[in-house]
Design a protein around this motif. Structure first.
Motif, PDB file in Angstrom:
ATOM      1  N   LEU A 117       0.850  -1.187   0.000  1.00  0.00           N
ATOM      2  CA  LEU A 117       0.000   0.000   0.000  1.00  0.00           C
ATOM      3  C   LEU A 117       0.889   1.241   0.000  1.00  0.00           C
ATOM      4  O   LEU A 117       1.815   1.345   0.805  1.00  0.00           O
ATOM      5  N   ARG A 118       0.570   2.173  -0.896  1.00  0.00           N
ATOM      6  CA  ARG A 118       1.301   3.434  -1.000  1.00  0.00           C
ATOM      7  C   ARG A 118       0.306   4.582  -0.960  1.00  0.00           C
ATOM      8  O   ARG A 118      -0.661   4.589  -1.726  1.00  0.00           O
ATOM      9  N   ASP A 119       0.554   5.537  -0.094  1.00  0.00           N
ATOM     10  CA  ASP A 119      -0.331   6.691   0.024  1.00  0.00           C
ATOM     11  C   ASP A 119       0.469   7.918   0.414  1.00  0.00           C
ATOM     12  O   ASP A 119       1.554   7.818   0.995  1.00  0.00           O
ATOM     13  N   TYR A 120      -0.085   9.077   0.086  1.00  0.00           N
ATOM     14  CA  TYR A 120       0.407  10.333   0.625  1.00  0.00           C
ATOM     15  C   TYR A 120      -0.497  10.713   1.795  1.00  0.00           C
ATOM     16  O   TYR A 120      -1.723  10.760   1.649  1.00  0.00           O
ATOM     17  N   LEU A 121       0.105  10.966   2.957  1.00  0.00           N
ATOM     18  CA  LEU A 121      -0.670  11.233   4.166  1.00  0.00           C
ATOM     19  C   LEU A 121      -0.383  12.637   4.684  1.00  0.00           C
ATOM     20  O   LEU A 121       0.766  13.082   4.714  1.00  0.00           O
ATOM     21  N   PHE A 122      -1.454  13.296   5.099  1.00  0.00           N
ATOM     22  CA  PHE A 122      -1.352  14.622   5.698  1.00  0.00           C
ATOM     23  C   PHE A 122      -1.840  14.547   7.142  1.00  0.00           C
ATOM     24  O   PHE A 122      -2.956  14.104   7.399  1.00  0.00           O
ATOM     25  N   LYS A 123      -1.008  15.006   8.061  1.00  0.00           N
ATOM     26  CA  LYS A 123      -1.357  15.006   9.479  1.00  0.00           C
ATOM     27  C   LYS A 123      -1.925  16.367   9.856  1.00  0.00           C
ATOM     28  O   LYS A 123      -1.234  17.384   9.773  1.00  0.00           O
ATOM     29  N   ASP A 124      -3.199  16.365  10.276  1.00  0.00           N
ATOM     30  CA  ASP A 124      -3.850  17.584  10.745  1.00  0.00           C
ATOM     31  C   ASP A 124      -3.771  17.593  12.269  1.00  0.00           C
ATOM     32  O   ASP A 124      -4.573  16.946  12.944  1.00  0.00           O
ATOM     33  N   SER A 125      -2.786  18.302  12.806  1.00  0.00           N
ATOM     34  CA  SER A 125      -2.554  18.293  14.247  1.00  0.00           C
ATOM     35  C   SER A 125      -3.711  18.910  15.008  1.00  0.00           C
ATOM     36  O   SER A 125      -3.997  18.518  16.152  1.00  0.00           O
ATOM     37  N   ARG A 126      -4.406  19.865  14.419  1.00  0.00           N
ATOM     38  CA  ARG A 126      -5.531  20.503  15.108  1.00  0.00           C
ATOM     39  C   ARG A 126      -6.682  19.529  15.323  1.00  0.00           C
ATOM     40  O   ARG A 126      -7.359  19.563  16.352  1.00  0.00           O
ATOM     41  N   LYS A 127      -6.905  18.664  14.348  1.00  0.00           N
ATOM     42  CA  LYS A 127      -7.988  17.690  14.448  1.00  0.00           C
ATOM     43  C   LYS A 127      -7.528  16.363  15.039  1.00  0.00           C
ATOM     44  O   LYS A 127      -8.362  15.512  15.363  1.00  0.00           O
ATOM     45  N   GLY A 128      -6.224  16.180  15.186  1.00  0.00           N
ATOM     46  CA  GLY A 128      -5.710  14.929  15.708  1.00  0.00           C
ATOM     47  C   GLY A 128      -5.967  13.751  14.794  1.00  0.00           C
ATOM     48  O   GLY A 128      -6.124  12.622  15.253  1.00  0.00           O
ATOM     49  N   ARG A 129      -5.987  14.006  13.487  1.00  0.00           N
ATOM     50  CA  ARG A 129      -6.270  12.963  12.509  1.00  0.00           C
ATOM     51  C   ARG A 129      -5.277  13.050  11.356  1.00  0.00           C
ATOM     52  O   ARG A 129      -4.634  14.080  11.140  1.00  0.00           O
ATOM     53  N   VAL A 130      -5.188  11.947  10.625  1.00  0.00           N
ATOM     54  CA  VAL A 130      -4.344  11.873   9.440  1.00  0.00           C
ATOM     55  C   VAL A 130      -5.239  11.552   8.252  1.00  0.00           C
ATOM     56  O   VAL A 130      -6.125  10.694   8.342  1.00  0.00           O
ATOM     57  N   PHE A 131      -4.986  12.242   7.133  1.00  0.00           N
ATOM     58  CA  PHE A 131      -5.830  12.087   5.957  1.00  0.00           C
ATOM     59  C   PHE A 131      -4.996  11.696   4.743  1.00  0.00           C
ATOM     60  O   PHE A 131      -3.907  12.256   4.521  1.00  0.00           O
ATOM     61  N   PRO A 132      -5.490  10.745   3.913  1.00  0.00           N
ATOM     62  CA  PRO A 132      -4.822  10.473   2.646  1.00  0.00           C
ATOM     63  C   PRO A 132      -5.134  11.581   1.654  1.00  0.00           C
ATOM     64  O   PRO A 132      -6.261  12.074   1.607  1.00  0.00           O
ATOM     65  N   VAL A 133      -4.140  11.987   0.886  1.00  0.00           N
ATOM     66  CA  VAL A 133      -4.330  13.022  -0.132  1.00  0.00           C
ATOM     67  C   VAL A 133      -3.794  12.500  -1.456  1.00  0.00           C
ATOM     68  O   VAL A 133      -3.076  11.494  -1.512  1.00  0.00           O
ATOM     69  N   SER A 134      -4.146  13.207  -2.539  1.00  0.00           N
ATOM     70  CA  SER A 134      -3.868  12.662  -3.870  1.00  0.00           C
ATOM     71  C   SER A 134      -2.458  12.929  -4.373  1.00  0.00           C
ATOM     72  O   SER A 134      -1.968  12.214  -5.255  1.00  0.00           O
ATOM     73  N   ARG A 135      -1.796  13.966  -3.835  1.00  0.00           N
ATOM     74  CA  ARG A 135      -0.459  14.287  -4.365  1.00  0.00           C
ATOM     75  C   ARG A 135       0.384  14.962  -3.289  1.00  0.00           C
ATOM     76  O   ARG A 135      -0.138  15.478  -2.297  1.00  0.00           O
ATOM     77  N   PRO A 136       1.696  14.978  -3.509  1.00  0.00           N
ATOM     78  CA  PRO A 136       2.589  15.604  -2.525  1.00  0.00           C
ATOM     79  C   PRO A 136       2.353  17.112  -2.451  1.00  0.00           C
ATOM     80  O   PRO A 136       2.062  17.758  -3.443  1.00  0.00           O
ATOM     81  N   ARG A 137       2.483  17.666  -1.268  1.00  0.00           N
ATOM     82  CA  ARG A 137       2.475  19.107  -1.031  1.00  0.00           C
ATOM     83  C   ARG A 137       3.060  19.339   0.356  1.00  0.00           C
ATOM     84  O   ARG A 137       3.459  18.395   1.030  1.00  0.00           O
ATOM     85  N   LYS A 138       3.104  20.565   0.791  1.00  0.00           N
ATOM     86  CA  LYS A 138       3.687  20.878   2.085  1.00  0.00           C
ATOM     87  C   LYS A 138       2.948  20.133   3.194  1.00  0.00           C
ATOM     88  O   LYS A 138       1.716  20.150   3.256  1.00  0.00           O
ATOM     89  N   GLY A 139       3.705  19.487   4.076  1.00  0.00           N
ATOM     90  CA  GLY A 139       3.103  18.762   5.191  1.00  0.00           C
ATOM     91  C   GLY A 139       2.662  17.354   4.870  1.00  0.00           C
ATOM     92  O   GLY A 139       2.168  16.640   5.748  1.00  0.00           O
ATOM     93  N   VAL A 140       2.848  16.923   3.622  1.00  0.00           N
ATOM     94  CA  VAL A 140       2.429  15.582   3.189  1.00  0.00           C
ATOM     95  C   VAL A 140       3.649  14.665   3.138  1.00  0.00           C
ATOM     96  O   VAL A 140       4.717  15.069   2.658  1.00  0.00           O
ATOM     97  N   ARG A 141       3.465  13.434   3.622  1.00  0.00           N
ATOM     98  CA  ARG A 141       4.571  12.474   3.591  1.00  0.00           C
ATOM     99  C   ARG A 141       4.081  11.159   2.969  1.00  0.00           C
ATOM    100  O   ARG A 141       2.929  10.752   3.179  1.00  0.00           O
ATOM    101  N   GLU A 142       4.953  10.526   2.228  1.00  0.00           N
ATOM    102  CA  GLU A 142       4.603   9.259   1.597  1.00  0.00           C
ATOM    103  C   GLU A 142       4.643   8.133   2.636  1.00  0.00           C
ATOM    104  O   GLU A 142       5.530   8.096   3.499  1.00  0.00           O
ATOM    105  N   ALA A 143       3.669   7.234   2.550  1.00  0.00           N
ATOM    106  CA  ALA A 143       3.580   6.102   3.480  1.00  0.00           C
ATOM    107  C   ALA A 143       3.521   4.811   2.683  1.00  0.00           C
ATOM    108  O   ALA A 143       2.756   4.698   1.724  1.00  0.00           O
ATOM    109  N   VAL A 144       4.339   3.839   3.096  1.00  0.00           N
ATOM    110  CA  VAL A 144       4.395   2.553   2.395  1.00  0.00           C
ATOM    111  C   VAL A 144       4.410   1.426   3.419  1.00  0.00           C
ATOM    112  O   VAL A 144       5.133   1.492   4.421  1.00  0.00           O
TER     113      VAL A 144
END
Length: 228
Positions: A117-144
């Motif tokens: 499984l490969r995804d780009y994940l964005f951590k929203d510290s204010r909401k305490g949740r992590v969200f998959p996103v479609s492409r790299p951008r600031k604050g996004v890290r690849e997860a494998v």
């Protein structure tokens, strides 16, 4: 809770509900009767997750274990195609973490019986949740991660998982985004109430002082929902 200890490190079976960063060091100091003992946290488990962790007992051991983790993540990046090998890249990871989890549903088109499984994940510290996103951008890290479904009764499935990266809530988010949330993980869509069915089940590394290979493994819990 303590499975092994020596002057350099301690290996524990962390219970669910105990935080890695504050609760675990406090518990170890209490067990040792040493309120000022050094406890180096070199990797983490979510508070609601149980299983194997190794902690350093000296700054030198902490630095050596952290270096193993970094080098192993670099090796995984080469193995799964995220990076080209560099001059000092290890041929294989030496610090490996394997998990087991109970997932909703059975293998299907979005989650075959085994794979990566490969995804780009964005951590929203204010909401305490992590969200998959479609492409790299600031604050996004690849997860494998790589996984294999080892049992299924049609309603639940048991999976063995090896992390290539160590992102916040990674396992939970990657499976939930494919409509297979972990049992008990209400934050990411599970309809079952209880402790998150995720266990750090196997841990391998080199002893930070002797270089000796160390391996620890836990049996699968024999209670529901693990008896898929």
């Amino acid at each position: 809770m303590i499975l092994y200890q020596d002057a350099a490190l301690v290996v524990v079976n962390k219970p669910a509900g105990l935080s890695s960063e504050a609760g675990l060091p406090a518990r170890l100091r209490e067990l040792w009767g040493q309120p000022d003992a050094y406890v180096g946290i070199v990797h983490r488990l979510d508070t609601g997750v149980s299983g194997l962790m190794v902690c350093a007992r000296t700054p030198k051991a902490a630095a050596a274990l952290t270096r193993q983790i970094t080098q192993s993540q670099e090796a995984y990046a080469v193995l799964d195609g995220r990076a080209a090998p560099a001059q000092n890249t290890l041929p294989a990871p030496v610090f490996t973490k394997q998990y087991r989890a109970v997932l909703a549903g059975a293998p299907d088109e979005t989650l075959p019986e085994h794979g990566i499984l490969r995804d780009y994940l964005f951590k929203d510290s204010r909401k305490g949740r992590v969200f998959p996103v479609s492409r790299p951008r600031k604050g996004v890290r690849e997860a494998v991660l790589e996984y294999r479904i080892t049992a299924s009764n049609g309603t639940l499935s048991l999976a063995d998982i090896t992390l290539h990266t160590g992102r916040t809530h990674q396992i939970r988010v990657q499976f939930a985004s494919r409509r297979h949330p972990l049992w008990g993980d209400g934050k990411y869509g599970s309809h079952f109430k209880g402790t998150i069915a995720l266990q750090s089940a196997r841990l391998c590394f080199l002893h930070p002082e002797t270089g000796e290979p160390m391996e620890f493994a836990l049996e699968k819990p024999d209670t529901a929902p693990w008896n898929v």
